[in-house]
Write an enzyme that holds these catalytic residues in place. Structure first.
Site, PDB file in Angstrom:
ATOM      1  CD  GLU A  56      -2.550   1.390   2.614  1.00 16.72           C
ATOM      2  OE1 GLU A  56      -2.864   2.535   3.016  1.00 16.72           O
ATOM      3  OE2 GLU A  56      -2.829   0.345   3.242  1.00 16.72           O
ATOM      4  NE  ARG A  60      -0.545   8.309   5.680  1.00 17.93           N
ATOM      5  CZ  ARG A  60      -0.401   7.537   6.749  1.00 17.93           C
ATOM      6  NH1 ARG A  60       0.709   7.658   7.492  1.00 17.93           N
ATOM      7  NH2 ARG A  60      -1.326   6.674   7.078  1.00 17.93           N
ATOM      8  CB  THR A  84      -3.330   8.457   2.541  1.00 13.15           C
ATOM      9  OG1 THR A  84      -2.529   7.587   3.360  1.00 13.15           O
ATOM     10  CG2 THR A  84      -3.672   9.684   3.390  1.00 13.15           C
ATOM     11  CE  LYS A 144      -5.916   1.953   7.006  1.00 17.89           C
ATOM     12  NZ  LYS A 144      -5.128   2.892   6.177  1.00 17.89           N
TER      13      LYS A 144
END
Length: 224
Positions: A56, A60, A84, A144
């Site tokens: 993943e 960011r 994100t 998640k």
């Protein structure tokens, strides 16, 4: 641009199967924020050499999309997703970069509904029963749990297993070698996300061998 079609691009059952497959392959999913572009390939290679091949890549940092594009082009054997993802613009950027799955830290009605019409499976972030119900109403069954430890950890997963019998989770946030096995022992956990396998100081020092070893040791904790 928000998709206008009312017909899902891929049936939800198929997306659930995709998520189940990639999480079974991953078991532990590294959650990676790229600080420098020249870290992309050696970090991914070290993790993969240690057995972690589902990555993943968070958005960011300004290098997130570059990392996804580069890994999809140069390391096609890896499964690379975008994390994100906060809004439609970042979703579309991740999709254009070649992300094979999308992870969000939380859930909004707009993203959940829009994602129904993308061919890419979404693992939406949740931290409460109400969050789960928001996605459940639209057909989502894989989530998640984030931040996992702050949101109740293993105790929360046990409690959520009652009303949400068909739901499974990828807990992320606060996972470490000390609690990894307890999380993975839960029947509603399909994999976990973490960062302990690639300490930032190891990355700065270019200690890729140590990252490879830490990745291997993490998976060995889950050996039968």
């Amino acid at each position: 641009m928000t998709r206008q079609t009312s017909v899902p691009a891929v049936p939800m059952d198929a997306k659930i199967a995709q998520l189940d497959s990639l999480c079974a392959r991953a078991r532990i999913m590294p959650v990676i924020t790229i600080a420098h572009e020249d870290h992309i390939l050696p970090l991914a290679d070290a993790l993969a050499a240690g057995g972690l091949q589902v990555l993943e890549i968070t958005l960011r940092s300004p290098h997130g999309l570059t990392a996804i594009r580069r890994l999809r082009e140069l390391r096609p054997e890896l499964c690379v997703g975008a994390g994100t993802v906060l809004d439609q613009a970042s979703w579309e950027a991740a999709e254009a970069a070649g992300a094979q799955f999308i992870v969000t830290p939380g859930s909004t009605a707009a993203l959940l509904e829009s994602a129904l019409h993308s061919p890419i499976p979404l693992l939406p972030g949740v931290s409460s029963a109400s969050d789960i119900m928001l996605g459940y109403a639209l057909g989502y069954r894989r989530f998640k749990l984030f931040p996992a430890e702050v949101s109740g950890g293993v105790a929360a997963l046990k409690a959520l297993g009652g009303p949400f019998g068909g739901v499974r989770f990828c807990p992320t946030g606060g996972i470490s070698p000390d609690n990894l096995v307890r999380y993975m022992d839960q029947p509603n956990v399909m994999c976990v996300g973490g960062t302990w396998m690639f300490d930032s100081q190891w990355i700065k020092a270019g200690d890729w061998a140590r990252i490879e070893q830490a990745s291997r040791e993490a998976l060995q904790l889950l050996a039968p």
